[in-house]
Design a protein around this motif. Structure first.
Motif, PDB file in Angstrom:
ATOM      1  N   THR A  96      69.344 -30.199  61.350  1.00 13.63           N
ATOM      2  CA  THR A  96      68.766 -31.288  60.547  1.00 13.63           C
ATOM      3  C   THR A  96      68.561 -30.799  59.128  1.00 13.63           C
ATOM      4  N   VAL A  97      67.333 -30.623  58.722  1.00 16.40           N
ATOM      5  CA  VAL A  97      67.048 -30.177  57.360  1.00 16.40           C
ATOM      6  C   VAL A  97      66.235 -28.875  57.401  1.00 16.40           C
ATOM      7  N   ALA A  98      66.505 -28.039  58.428  1.00 12.10           N
ATOM      8  CA  ALA A  98      65.712 -26.825  58.584  1.00 12.10           C
ATOM      9  C   ALA A  98      65.837 -25.918  57.372  1.00 12.10           C
ATOM     10  N   ALA A  99      67.075 -25.776  56.864  1.00 14.76           N
ATOM     11  CA  ALA A  99      67.275 -24.868  55.726  1.00 14.76           C
ATOM     12  C   ALA A  99      66.484 -25.315  54.507  1.00 14.76           C
ATOM     13  N   ARG A 100      66.393 -26.605  54.305  1.00 17.84           N
ATOM     14  CA  ARG A 100      65.687 -27.103  53.125  1.00 17.84           C
ATOM     15  C   ARG A 100      64.187 -26.845  53.213  1.00 17.84           C
ATOM     16  N   ALA A 101      63.684 -26.713  54.422  1.00 19.35           N
ATOM     17  CA  ALA A 101      62.252 -26.460  54.596  1.00 19.35           C
ATOM     18  C   ALA A 101      61.943 -24.978  54.797  1.00 19.35           C
ATOM     19  N   ASP A 102      62.969 -24.135  54.738  1.00 17.36           N
ATOM     20  CA  ASP A 102      62.786 -22.710  54.990  1.00 17.36           C
ATOM     21  C   ASP A 102      62.018 -22.079  53.827  1.00 17.36           C
ATOM     22  N   PRO A 103      60.797 -21.570  54.050  1.00 14.39           N
ATOM     23  CA  PRO A 103      60.029 -20.969  52.939  1.00 14.39           C
ATOM     24  C   PRO A 103      60.693 -19.715  52.393  1.00 14.39           C
ATOM     25  N   HIS A 104      61.421 -18.966  53.266  1.00 15.96           N
ATOM     26  CA  HIS A 104      62.078 -17.745  52.792  1.00 15.96           C
ATOM     27  C   HIS A 104      63.208 -18.082  51.822  1.00 15.96           C
ATOM     28  N   LEU A 105      63.942 -19.154  52.116  1.00 15.51           N
ATOM     29  CA  LEU A 105      65.006 -19.570  51.209  1.00 15.51           C
ATOM     30  C   LEU A 105      64.429 -20.031  49.877  1.00 15.51           C
ATOM     31  N   SER A 106      63.373 -20.818  49.913  1.00 15.52           N
ATOM     32  CA  SER A 106      62.741 -21.268  48.669  1.00 15.52           C
ATOM     33  C   SER A 106      62.203 -20.086  47.870  1.00 15.52           C
ATOM     34  N   GLU A 107      61.656 -19.098  48.575  1.00 13.63           N
ATOM     35  CA  GLU A 107      61.156 -17.915  47.882  1.00 13.63           C
ATOM     36  C   GLU A 107      62.290 -17.154  47.206  1.00 13.63           C
ATOM     37  N   MET A 108      63.441 -17.055  47.895  1.00 12.96           N
ATOM     38  CA  MET A 108      64.591 -16.376  47.298  1.00 12.96           C
ATOM     39  C   MET A 108      65.080 -17.124  46.059  1.00 12.96           C
ATOM     40  N   LEU A 109      65.110 -18.445  46.121  1.00 12.14           N
ATOM     41  CA  LEU A 109      65.563 -19.233  44.975  1.00 12.14           C
ATOM     42  C   LEU A 109      64.641 -19.025  43.785  1.00 12.14           C
ATOM     43  N   ARG A 110      63.342 -19.017  44.028  1.00 13.01           N
ATOM     44  CA  ARG A 110      62.401 -18.792  42.919  1.00 13.01           C
ATOM     45  C   ARG A 110      62.539 -17.378  42.366  1.00 13.01           C
ATOM     46  N   ARG A 111      62.829 -16.437  43.249  1.00 10.45           N
ATOM     47  CA  ARG A 111      63.013 -15.066  42.774  1.00 10.45           C
ATOM     48  C   ARG A 111      64.276 -14.974  41.914  1.00 10.45           C
ATOM     49  N   ILE A 112      65.331 -15.657  42.307  1.00  6.65           N
ATOM     50  CA  ILE A 112      66.552 -15.662  41.500  1.00  6.65           C
ATOM     51  C   ILE A 112      66.276 -16.255  40.125  1.00  6.65           C
ATOM     52  N   LEU A 113      65.577 -17.388  40.081  1.00  4.77           N
ATOM     53  CA  LEU A 113      65.251 -18.010  38.794  1.00  4.77           C
ATOM     54  C   LEU A 113      64.434 -17.054  37.932  1.00  4.77           C
ATOM     55  N   SER A 114      63.473 -16.369  38.537  1.00 11.41           N
ATOM     56  CA  SER A 114      62.608 -15.460  37.787  1.00 11.41           C
ATOM     57  C   SER A 114      63.380 -14.252  37.285  1.00 11.41           C
ATOM     58  N   VAL A 115      64.213 -13.655  38.154  1.00  8.79           N
ATOM     59  CA  VAL A 115      64.935 -12.437  37.771  1.00  8.79           C
ATOM     60  C   VAL A 115      65.956 -12.730  36.674  1.00  8.79           C
ATOM     61  N   VAL A 116      66.667 -13.841  36.810  1.00  5.32           N
ATOM     62  CA  VAL A 116      67.676 -14.183  35.798  1.00  5.32           C
ATOM     63  C   VAL A 116      67.027 -14.426  34.440  1.00  5.32           C
ATOM     64  N   SER A 117      65.833 -15.007  34.414  1.00  5.13           N
ATOM     65  CA  SER A 117      65.186 -15.372  33.151  1.00  5.13           C
ATOM     66  C   SER A 117      64.480 -14.204  32.468  1.00  5.13           C
ATOM     67  N   GLU A 118      64.495 -13.015  33.085  1.00  8.77           N
ATOM     68  CA  GLU A 118      63.877 -11.858  32.434  1.00  8.77           C
ATOM     69  C   GLU A 118      64.628 -11.512  31.149  1.00  8.77           C
ATOM     70  N   THR A 119      63.906 -10.952  30.186  1.00  9.58           N
ATOM     71  CA  THR A 119      64.479 -10.643  28.875  1.00  9.58           C
ATOM     72  C   THR A 119      65.682  -9.705  29.002  1.00  9.58           C
ATOM     73  N   ILE A 120      66.725 -10.006  28.238  1.00 10.22           N
ATOM     74  CA  ILE A 120      67.940  -9.183  28.194  1.00 10.22           C
ATOM     75  C   ILE A 120      68.122  -8.686  26.763  1.00 10.22           C
ATOM     76  N   ILE A 121      68.367  -7.389  26.590  1.00  9.41           N
ATOM     77  CA  ILE A 121      68.604  -6.804  25.272  1.00  9.41           C
ATOM     78  C   ILE A 121      70.105  -6.625  25.099  1.00  9.41           C
ATOM     79  N   LEU A 122      70.697  -7.343  24.168  1.00 10.26           N
ATOM     80  CA  LEU A 122      72.119  -7.239  23.850  1.00 10.26           C
ATOM     81  C   LEU A 122      72.288  -7.289  22.346  1.00 10.26           C
TER      82      LEU A 122
END
Length: 799
Positions: free
Chosen positions: A183-209
């Protein structure tokens, strides 16, 4: 004799010294036969040796070719399967792994999440820094994505700025015989949502170029197998559609695919084609929302907002097409049209006598990345005749933080033109306060999300902090989305400078906006910072006869009386307008008086709260008094004069608090004006220092040029002291250590009539036995220079 023949003879006839003559010829023939065999054998051995060496060389060549082919095949396989820039899986390898994951998931009844991730405003980065820096950025982002997933997951690169992440076996294999429909188990998975938020946070960290700090965000779309598709193409297509929805929703977030997205995608594609023709067909129009000052209530500015008059759908709001315009690049010509049209309209209103005001226009990230942006705006101002101080450029936090150093340079160039600048939707992005003080920003705009819930403790604290910080930096503050008087009242009491929102006016067309300017429409005086609002009393009781009796008793007082039949009704009234004193019954259905006044204290702590009740519940009343929710507790039936006295005392208490607050506002306003003056002074000093540095450089260049020319040049001050001499002049007086500081009349006695001359007439002097023509030019005709500049030209030698 051949050694082999000797051994054979010894074997058959023994030792011998000489052989019989009869056998000599035979033995010679046999010996020659042996020697010929030896020669043939040696030749065969040499041939075999040569052949073996040739074969070995051929084998080595074949081995080298085989290794080269294997290396080429390996390189070809790597190029085909791994991205050259990021080292991640290519689209083909990612699709192959997704195919394998689907096969495994089908056997074991598992779910698979497919993520398509796109970098926000990546084109702006490449436009500013070039593709090499863009490639470095992609590699860094790829490495960060790998760090966020499991070893069994796949991270790949789909296209220029898009990545794919495949997450197989989301929940592990179910127990045998326990397979259930997905059904919609994946959409309600807290671990998946946590991973998505971690990806957003890690990508947005400052980059020196390139010695620059870059802040890059991403948008993620997800589809789930088998819920959103059972084929590779469908899953990737649906995840990509969800990513487009995430970008449209404001970027830097994630969205799951839904069936409604397919319909929306088709609509967006159709709208994109129509959007390309909208400019040519002149379907765009500007609306204007006024910005009013909380000190005098006047319109001091307005924001230009684009609208699309669609021939079939009618007026389309910006939220429906601005994101699409940014993705397609159409925002650049649309934004250019907005700037030119807004400036022309502002100039027309000013010429019509509507007074001075700021016209605010928004710049998108792509517009801000244009190399000729400053020159374009300067050309528009010259074309329309609008004064630069009347134009305000609104920028988002994300646009100025993408490349901080470039942003600082562009903003200072804007400031040099005389433009005003503001940061829009402040508080929703990731501005660094250390950089904010370096930006020459005039205004911070508080995002309407904070204003909407300004009565909550968290948002109230955020707004107060933004106002305080902005004022300490010499900036003004505009609050967006102000819709109620209570919101305005909070803002005026907490030193907000201007408001913008439906409370005063919704965005309107040019004709109506012109009428508002001509009529000098203003905010009601009761909402202004230093105005003393009328005193207001709120009576709350569930019995109408009690309310009527209280109104009759108090109607002669110098205050406005409001009534409510319940605690909730009282809160609704207070949400719409300010109240000074509250008199509430205790026992009411739904909410007691103590509960009502406790909520009122938290929401409106400046009110004075009184309980008037015929029931004494000592415990709850005592707690309310101790917590400060109740100022006084009065009983029914009441004494008329005593009740009126208590209410008057409550108003005096409130007025004293208001007066103290007003004095604090005046002090804060003076401090704010002082901070703004200091900021302008700092900017002026900085500009002067830069001008001085440029003048010093120019002066050094002039001095060096004068020093190198072959003509003798001497600078003389008003007291006839030599203050400058070039190399040619110094060489004329080689016996003098330095001309500088010498009296020119003593140095050249014949110069009296030359230095007394105020014109440019030449005269003749003698120096070292030679004659020179002297021309003395007085300085200061076109500058602040003083003294004279003398040139000495040789004309002959004394005889």
């Amino acid at each position: 004799m051949h050694p082999l023949l000797q051994r054979q003879i010894k074997r058959f006839i023994g030792e011998f010294e000489t052989l019989p003559a009869d056998y000599a010829a035979l033995f010679d023939a046999v010996g020659e036969s042996y020697e010929g065999a030896d020669r043939d054998r040696a030749m065969i051995e040499r041939s075999l040796d040569i052949a073996s060496r040739e074969m070995l060389e051929q084998n080595q060549a074949l081995a080298r070719e085989l290794n080269a082919r294997r290396a080429a095949e390996s390189q070809l396989e790597r190029v085909a399967n791994y991205d050259e820039i990021t080292g991640l899986a290519t689209r083909s390898l990612a699709c192959d792994r997704l195919k394998q994951a689907i096969a495994g998931a089908e056997r074991h009844g598992q779910e698979i999440a497919v993520l398509v991730l796109g970098l926000d405003h990546f084109k702006a980065v490449t436009d500013i820094f070039g593709h090499d820096i863009g490639n470095e950025l992609l590699k860094i982002v790829g490495d960060r994505l790998v760090s966020c997933v499991r070893g069994s997951d796949t991270v790949g690169r789909l296209s220029r700025d898009e990545f794919i992440i495949i997450l197989p076996d989301l929940h592990g294999a179910p127990a045998e015989g326990n397979k259930q429909p997905v059904t919609v188990a994946a959409r309600a998975d807290p671990h998946l949502s946590e991973m998505l938020r971690r990806i957003l946070s890690v990508v947005s960290e400052t980059i020196i170029l390139a010695e620059r700090e870059l802040h890059v965000t991403c948008s993620i779309g997800l589809s789930v197998y088998p819920l959103d598709g059972d084929s590779i193409e469908t899953l990737i297509k649906n995840a990509d559609a969800a990513m487009g929805s995430a970008k449209q929703a404001g970027r830097n977030n994630f969205k799951f695919y839904t069936s409604e997205l397919s319909v929306r995608i088709e609509e967006r594609l159709a709208m994109q084609g129509q959007l390309r023709l909208a400019l040519e067909r002149e379907e765009f129009v500007l609306h204007y929302q006024p910005q009013v000052d909380l000190c005098d209530g006047r319109i001091v500015g307005m924001e230009a907002l684009v609208r699309w008059n669609h021939p079939e759908r009618g007026q389309v709001q910006p939220a429906e097409f601005i994101g699409l315009a940014e993705e397609s690049g159409l925002i650049v010509p649309i934004g250019a049209w907005v700037i030119r049209t807004a400036c022309a309209q502002a100039k027309a209103w000013q010429d019509a006598g509507c007074g001075k005001f700021r016209m605010a226009v928004n710049l998108s990230v792509r517009q801000f990345a244009q190399a000729d942006l400053v020159e374009y705006i300067a050309a528009v101002l010259q074309e329309t005749g609008l004064d630069a101080h009347s134009l305000e450029i609104e920028l988002t936090e994300s646009s100025v933080m993408t490349d901080v150093e470039r942003s600082i340079d562009i903003l200072h160039r804007f400031k040099a033109l005389g433009l005003h600048m503001s940061i829009d939707d402040f508080g929703t992005g990731y501005s660094s306060l250390s950089y904010l003080k370096r930006f020459p920003i005039d205004v911070l705009k508080v995002d309407q999300s904070f204003v909407r819930d300004i009565e909550t403790a968290d948002d109230a604290a955020i707004v107060k902090a933004i106002v305080s910080m902005a004022h300490s930096l010499g900036m003004r503050v505009i609050a967006e989305g102000v819709e109620t008087e209570s919101q305005c009242d909070f803002l005026r009491l907490n030193m907000c400078d201007e408001i913008q929102g439906y409370l005063f006016s919704k965005p309107t067309d040019a004709a109506h906006m012109g009428e508002m300017l001509q009529q000098d429409m203003r905010l009601p005086s009761r909402l202004l910072r230093f105005e003393k609002p009328p005193r207001t009393l709120l009576l709350v009781d569930d019995e109408s006869n009690i309310l009527n009796a209280l109104k009759r008793l108090l109607r002669g007082g110098r205050f406005k009386i409001l009534t409510a039949g319940s605690g909730q009704a009282g809160l609704d009234i207070m949400a719409q307008q300010a109240v000074d004193v509250i008199v509430s019954d205790q026992r009411m259905p739904g909410m007691t008086g103590v509960e009502f006044l406790g909520i009122a204290k938290n929401l409106y702590p400046d009110t004075v709260r009184i309980v008037l009740s015929g029931y004494t519940e000592l415990h709850s009343v005592t707690d309310a008094v101790n917590q400060g929710a109740i100022y006084k507790f009065l009983t029914k039936p009441w004494d008329d004069e005593q009740l009126k006295g208590h209410i008057e005392e409550a108003f005096r208490r409130k007025e004293m608090a208001d007066e103290n607050r007003r004095l604090n506002l005046e002090v804060s306003t003076a401090n704010q004006e002082l901070a703004a003056a200091n900021r302008k002074l700092e900017e002026l000093v900085k500009m002067k220092q830069q001008q001085i540095a440029r003048d010093e450089i120019s002066l050094d260049i002039v001095r060096e040029a004068l020093r190198q020319i072959p003509l003798a040049v001497i600078g003389v001050d008003d007291d006839d002291m030599a203050v400058f001499a070039n190399d040619a002049a110094q060489s004329l007086f080689d016996k003098t250590a330095s001309i500088l500081g010498s009296d020119i009349k003593q140095l050249i006695p014949d110069l009296n009539h030359a230095t007394d001359s105020s014109g440019n007439q030449p005269c003749m002097v003698e120096v070292g036995g030679s004659f020179y023509e002297v021309i003395s030019r007085r300085m200061g005709h076109a500058s602040r220079s003083r003294g004279k500049l003398m040139t000495l030209s040789p004309v002959g030698v004394k005889t």
